[in-house]
Design a protein around this motif. Structure first.
Motif, PDB file in Angstrom:
ATOM      1  N   ASP A 156      49.611 -15.744 111.160  1.00 19.12           N
ATOM      2  CA  ASP A 156      50.359 -14.659 110.518  1.00 19.12           C
ATOM      3  C   ASP A 156      50.735 -14.945 109.070  1.00 19.12           C
ATOM      4  OD1 ASP A 156      50.242 -13.510 113.033  1.00 19.12           O
ATOM      5  OD2 ASP A 156      52.186 -14.307 113.640  1.00 19.12           O
ATOM      6  N   PHE A 157      50.700 -16.215 108.666  1.00 14.36           N
ATOM      7  CA  PHE A 157      51.110 -16.567 107.311  1.00 14.36           C
ATOM      8  C   PHE A 157      49.944 -16.395 106.329  1.00 14.36           C
ATOM      9  CE2 PHE A 157      54.952 -19.669 107.777  1.00 14.36           C
ATOM     10  CZ  PHE A 157      55.550 -18.806 108.677  1.00 14.36           C
ATOM     11  N   THR A 158      50.291 -16.170 105.064  1.00 13.15           N
ATOM     12  CA  THR A 158      49.267 -16.224 104.010  1.00 13.15           C
ATOM     13  C   THR A 158      48.990 -17.705 103.706  1.00 13.15           C
ATOM     14  OG1 THR A 158      50.892 -16.313 102.249  1.00 13.15           O
ATOM     15  CG2 THR A 158      50.140 -14.111 102.940  1.00 13.15           C
ATOM     16  N   LEU A 159      47.926 -17.988 102.955  1.00 12.99           N
ATOM     17  CA  LEU A 159      47.599 -19.380 102.616  1.00 12.99           C
ATOM     18  C   LEU A 159      48.774 -20.036 101.876  1.00 12.99           C
ATOM     19  CD1 LEU A 159      45.595 -21.754 102.500  1.00 12.99           C
ATOM     20  CD2 LEU A 159      44.651 -20.774 100.413  1.00 12.99           C
ATOM     21  N   ALA A 160      49.394 -19.283 100.927  1.00 14.84           N
ATOM     22  CA  ALA A 160      50.519 -19.844 100.158  1.00 14.84           C
ATOM     23  C   ALA A 160      51.683 -20.185 101.083  1.00 14.84           C
ATOM     24  CB  ALA A 160      50.955 -18.850  99.091  1.00 14.84           C
ATOM     25  N   GLU A 161      51.972 -19.272 102.023  1.00 19.40           N
ATOM     26  CA  GLU A 161      53.072 -19.523 102.972  1.00 19.40           C
ATOM     27  C   GLU A 161      52.758 -20.725 103.865  1.00 19.40           C
ATOM     28  OE1 GLU A 161      54.733 -14.949 103.584  1.00 19.40           O
ATOM     29  OE2 GLU A 161      53.062 -15.666 104.785  1.00 19.40           O
ATOM     30  N   ARG A 162      51.481 -20.817 104.239  1.00 14.70           N
ATOM     31  CA  ARG A 162      51.069 -21.936 105.120  1.00 14.70           C
ATOM     32  C   ARG A 162      51.237 -23.269 104.388  1.00 14.70           C
ATOM     33  NH1 ARG A 162      47.256 -19.382 107.099  1.00 14.70           N
ATOM     34  NH2 ARG A 162      45.508 -20.115 105.869  1.00 14.70           N
ATOM     35  N   LEU A 163      50.834 -23.295 103.105  1.00  8.47           N
ATOM     36  CA  LEU A 163      50.971 -24.528 102.321  1.00  8.47           C
ATOM     37  C   LEU A 163      52.445 -24.908 102.179  1.00  8.47           C
ATOM     38  CD1 LEU A 163      48.290 -23.980  99.547  1.00  8.47           C
ATOM     39  CD2 LEU A 163      48.271 -25.747 101.303  1.00  8.47           C
ATOM     40  N   GLU A 164      53.299 -23.887 101.960  1.00  7.97           N
ATOM     41  CA  GLU A 164      54.731 -24.147 101.812  1.00  7.97           C
ATOM     42  C   GLU A 164      55.290 -24.735 103.106  1.00  7.97           C
ATOM     43  OE1 GLU A 164      58.584 -21.496 100.743  1.00  7.97           O
ATOM     44  OE2 GLU A 164      56.677 -20.814  99.955  1.00  7.97           O
ATOM     45  N   TYR A 165      54.856 -24.186 104.228  1.00  6.01           N
ATOM     46  CA  TYR A 165      55.324 -24.683 105.528  1.00  6.01           C
ATOM     47  C   TYR A 165      54.861 -26.142 105.726  1.00  6.01           C
ATOM     48  CZ  TYR A 165      55.977 -25.074 110.562  1.00  6.01           C
ATOM     49  OH  TYR A 165      56.361 -25.506 111.806  1.00  6.01           O
ATOM     50  N   LEU A 166      53.609 -26.427 105.357  1.00  2.00           N
ATOM     51  CA  LEU A 166      53.087 -27.794 105.509  1.00  2.00           C
ATOM     52  C   LEU A 166      53.851 -28.770 104.616  1.00  2.00           C
ATOM     53  CD1 LEU A 166      49.260 -27.090 105.790  1.00  2.00           C
ATOM     54  CD2 LEU A 166      50.769 -27.930 107.586  1.00  2.00           C
ATOM     55  N   ASN A 167      54.207 -28.307 103.393  1.00  2.00           N
ATOM     56  CA  ASN A 167      55.043 -29.137 102.501  1.00  2.00           C
ATOM     57  C   ASN A 167      56.325 -29.529 103.205  1.00  2.00           C
ATOM     58  OD1 ASN A 167      53.348 -28.954 100.366  1.00  2.00           O
ATOM     59  ND2 ASN A 167      54.465 -27.317  99.334  1.00  2.00           N
ATOM     60  N   TRP A 168      56.947 -28.504 103.808  1.00  2.00           N
ATOM     61  CA  TRP A 168      58.227 -28.739 104.494  1.00  2.00           C
ATOM     62  C   TRP A 168      58.028 -29.738 105.643  1.00  2.00           C
ATOM     63  CZ3 TRP A 168      59.251 -27.436 109.640  1.00  2.00           C
ATOM     64  CH2 TRP A 168      60.569 -27.659 110.036  1.00  2.00           C
ATOM     65  N   MET A 169      56.941 -29.570 106.396  1.00  2.00           N
ATOM     66  CA  MET A 169      56.681 -30.490 107.521  1.00  2.00           C
ATOM     67  C   MET A 169      56.516 -31.929 107.030  1.00  2.00           C
ATOM     68  SD  MET A 169      54.108 -28.652 110.190  1.00  2.00           S
ATOM     69  CE  MET A 169      53.846 -30.054 111.216  1.00  2.00           C
ATOM     70  N   ARG A 170      55.721 -32.095 105.957  1.00  5.93           N
ATOM     71  CA  ARG A 170      55.465 -33.453 105.442  1.00  5.93           C
ATOM     72  C   ARG A 170      56.743 -34.063 104.875  1.00  5.93           C
ATOM     73  NH1 ARG A 170      50.879 -30.826 102.579  1.00  5.93           N
ATOM     74  NH2 ARG A 170      49.171 -30.814 104.070  1.00  5.93           N
ATOM     75  N   ASP A 171      57.525 -33.239 104.171  1.00  6.81           N
ATOM     76  CA  ASP A 171      58.804 -33.738 103.622  1.00  6.81           C
ATOM     77  C   ASP A 171      59.721 -34.199 104.740  1.00  6.81           C
ATOM     78  OD1 ASP A 171      58.188 -33.457 101.024  1.00  6.81           O
ATOM     79  OD2 ASP A 171      59.188 -31.523 100.741  1.00  6.81           O
ATOM     80  N   THR A 172      59.741 -33.433 105.828  1.00  7.18           N
ATOM     81  CA  THR A 172      60.595 -33.793 106.960  1.00  7.18           C
ATOM     82  C   THR A 172      60.168 -35.145 107.532  1.00  7.18           C
ATOM     83  OG1 THR A 172      60.803 -31.452 107.455  1.00  7.18           O
ATOM     84  CG2 THR A 172      61.479 -32.960 109.192  1.00  7.18           C
ATOM     85  N   VAL A 173      58.845 -35.335 107.648  1.00  7.11           N
ATOM     86  CA  VAL A 173      58.320 -36.613 108.158  1.00  7.11           C
ATOM     87  C   VAL A 173      58.742 -37.749 107.236  1.00  7.11           C
ATOM     88  CG1 VAL A 173      56.193 -37.939 108.571  1.00  7.11           C
ATOM     89  CG2 VAL A 173      56.349 -35.580 109.364  1.00  7.11           C
ATOM     90  N   ARG A 174      58.577 -37.551 105.915  1.00  2.00           N
ATOM     91  CA  ARG A 174      58.905 -38.612 104.942  1.00  2.00           C
ATOM     92  C   ARG A 174      60.399 -38.925 104.951  1.00  2.00           C
ATOM     93  NH1 ARG A 174      55.766 -35.373 100.979  1.00  2.00           N
ATOM     94  NH2 ARG A 174      53.610 -36.010 101.250  1.00  2.00           N
ATOM     95  N   ARG A 175      61.221 -37.850 104.996  1.00  4.12           N
ATOM     96  CA  ARG A 175      62.684 -38.062 104.967  1.00  4.12           C
ATOM     97  C   ARG A 175      63.154 -38.829 106.199  1.00  4.12           C
ATOM     98  NH1 ARG A 175      63.189 -32.919 102.643  1.00  4.12           N
ATOM     99  NH2 ARG A 175      63.548 -32.004 104.680  1.00  4.12           N
ATOM    100  N   SER A 176      62.407 -38.693 107.303  1.00  2.00           N
ATOM    101  CA  SER A 176      62.807 -39.407 108.520  1.00  2.00           C
ATOM    102  C   SER A 176      62.327 -40.866 108.490  1.00  2.00           C
ATOM    103  CB  SER A 176      62.263 -38.697 109.762  1.00  2.00           C
ATOM    104  OG  SER A 176      60.868 -38.843 109.788  1.00  2.00           O
ATOM    105  N   ARG A 228      59.276 -41.964 108.377  1.00  2.00           N
ATOM    106  CA  ARG A 228      57.952 -42.225 108.959  1.00  2.00           C
ATOM    107  C   ARG A 228      56.869 -41.966 107.917  1.00  2.00           C
ATOM    108  NH1 ARG A 228      57.763 -38.245 113.575  1.00  2.00           N
ATOM    109  NH2 ARG A 228      59.467 -37.302 112.424  1.00  2.00           N
ATOM    110  N   GLU A 229      55.688 -42.540 108.183  1.00  2.00           N
ATOM    111  CA  GLU A 229      54.569 -42.324 107.256  1.00  2.00           C
ATOM    112  C   GLU A 229      53.604 -41.318 107.843  1.00  2.00           C
ATOM    113  OE1 GLU A 229      52.392 -45.656 105.777  1.00  2.00           O
ATOM    114  OE2 GLU A 229      54.218 -46.721 105.245  1.00  2.00           O
ATOM    115  N   LEU A 230      52.984 -40.525 106.984  1.00  2.00           N
ATOM    116  CA  LEU A 230      51.935 -39.630 107.470  1.00  2.00           C
ATOM    117  C   LEU A 230      50.721 -40.478 107.838  1.00  2.00           C
ATOM    118  CD1 LEU A 230      52.297 -36.898 104.743  1.00  2.00           C
ATOM    119  CD2 LEU A 230      52.592 -36.520 107.187  1.00  2.00           C
TER     120      LEU A 230
END
Lengths: 305, 88
Positions: free
Chosen positions: B40-60, B62-64
């Motif tokens: 349902d997301f546009t590519l831009a929205e999807r990238l923004e969501y992935l940014n948030w996911m990766r940031d959450t991983v880093r802040r916790s 853990r390493e990607l």
């Protein structure tokens, strides 16, 4: 640099390479994001024709990220040279160090690709078909992506999608409503089971996936053995941090010429490799499921000289 | 360059059926949230969501995980470094 800027950096790099006449396309995780299947990887995997390696190296030498020059990654990367890429090796580059490093992984050949990837490009990306073939790894996380890419191909009218459906329920539902070409059923026998509504489909699909996983695991075992002397040679060469990319490249070529087999899998023997994987799979699945394994020989044609 | 096996795209009810099968699989394989992100997301929205996911991983802390093509190379590199250090 945030991840959106990083994404744009990779796209712009490919555009720049194309302007130089380099035949290349983005594959794997970033291609999945492009195809509406979100992958959390931030690494960029790039397919690049070996004839274009010289131009790629020149472009990488000039590309800076956040004040960092491009370098070969650690001691681990084989050189960006057709002699080794023809044998299934890959090359790895980085800008900076640690968790914020920007990385680029280069493939001269599409691992497990059954047809030349150069004919299967869509914009800046490789097609779903090639991505799905390359994703047949020994990692659990890759498999749902493969099925989704297969479904997308079918939606777009590309029957090669039938080769990539590994979820029993999805495959059975689609097989009930849509036609599957006979030649694909010959190449992938589980499709016949799906078409016939055979209850052995789930077991056969599990065996097929195991087979691909064993092929990947055993391939890596062969390459690991071949890589060790090269890693030692590169470590002993103690390449300076200030060496330019072309200087690093020259040292790696010298190390590879003495210490890195060009095509370890072919040297090991392709038939032997396939037989090993079949035998390893037989230890993990019901014996009757082995008769539904696909012919994977075309997926190793990338190793042809 | 086109894929060599191209035929007519699926249309109408057959397309609706294929899309419904795909959504069901997305939900089963990745969960409802990622199904929405993917479908349902546009590519831009999807990238923004992935940014948030990766940031959450880093802040916790853990390493990607590294990409598949590099993961095993990193393992061999560590093994060889340890062996060389032992010899030295």
């Amino acid at each position: 640099m945030n991840d959106t800027e990083l994404h744009e950096f990779y796209l712009e790099t490919v555009r720049q390479l194309r302007r130089r006449g380099v035949l290349c396309a983005i594959t794997s995780g970033l291609a999945c994001v492009h195809y509406n299947v979100a992958e959390t990887t931030k690494d960029c995997d790039l397919l690049c024709h070996p004839d274009s390696f010289g131009a790629l190296l020149e472009v990488l030498s000039t590309l800076e990220r956040d004040g960092h020059q491009c370098r070969y990654r650690g001691n681990l990367s084989p050189p960006l040279d057709a002699r080794w890429h023809r044998g299934g090796w890959t090359s790895h580059f980085t800008w900076g160090h640690g968790p914020t490093a920007v990385t680029l992984d280069v493939f001269g050949r599409a691992l497990r690709g059954s047809t030349p990837w150069e004919h299967d490009i869509s914009g800046l990306f490789i097609s779903q078909h090639v991505v799905a073939e390359m994703k047949r790894t020994n990692r659990d996380k890759d498999w749902p992506f493969i099925s989704l890419l297969g479904e997308q191909l079918l939606e777009a009218g590309d029957p090669r999608g039938w080769l990539h459906l590994f979820d029993a329920e999805m495959l059975a539902r689609l097989a009930r409503r849509h036609d599957c070409p006979d030649e694909l059923m010959l190449r992938r026998p589980v499709l016949r089971l799906a078409k016939q509504g055979d209850s052995r489909l789930r077991v056969a699909l599990q065996a097929e996936r195991r087979f691909w996983e064993e092929l990947d695991r055993l391939r890596i075992e062969v390459l690991r053995r071949a890589l060790r002397p090269y890693l030692v040679a590169v470590a002993r060469a103690a390449i300076s941090d200030s060496a330019s990319l072309s200087e690093q490249h020259a040292v790696r070529i010298r190390c590879a010429e003495t210490s890195l087999a060009q095509s370890p899998l072919l040297e090991y023997g392709l038939e032997r490799h396939l037989a090993d994987a079949r035998e390893a799979t037989a230890q993990l699945v019901r014996p009757e499921a082995l008769e539904w394994l696909p012919d994977v020989t075309p997926n190793f044609s990338f190793l042809a000289p | 360059m086109n894929a060599p096996f191209k035929i007519n795209p699926i249309r109408g009810r057959a397309l609706s059926h294929a899309k419904a099968v795909a959504r069901r699989f997305h939900e089963q394989a990745f969960g409802e949230e990622l199904a929405r992100v993917n479908l349902d997301f546009t590519l831009a929205e999807r990238l923004e969501y992935l940014n948030w996911m990766r940031d959450t991983v880093r802040r916790s802390g853990r390493e990607l995980p590294p990409s598949h093509s590099v993961a095993w190379l990193l393992e061999v590199e560590k093994e060889v470094e340890a062996e060389e250090a032992k010899k030295a």
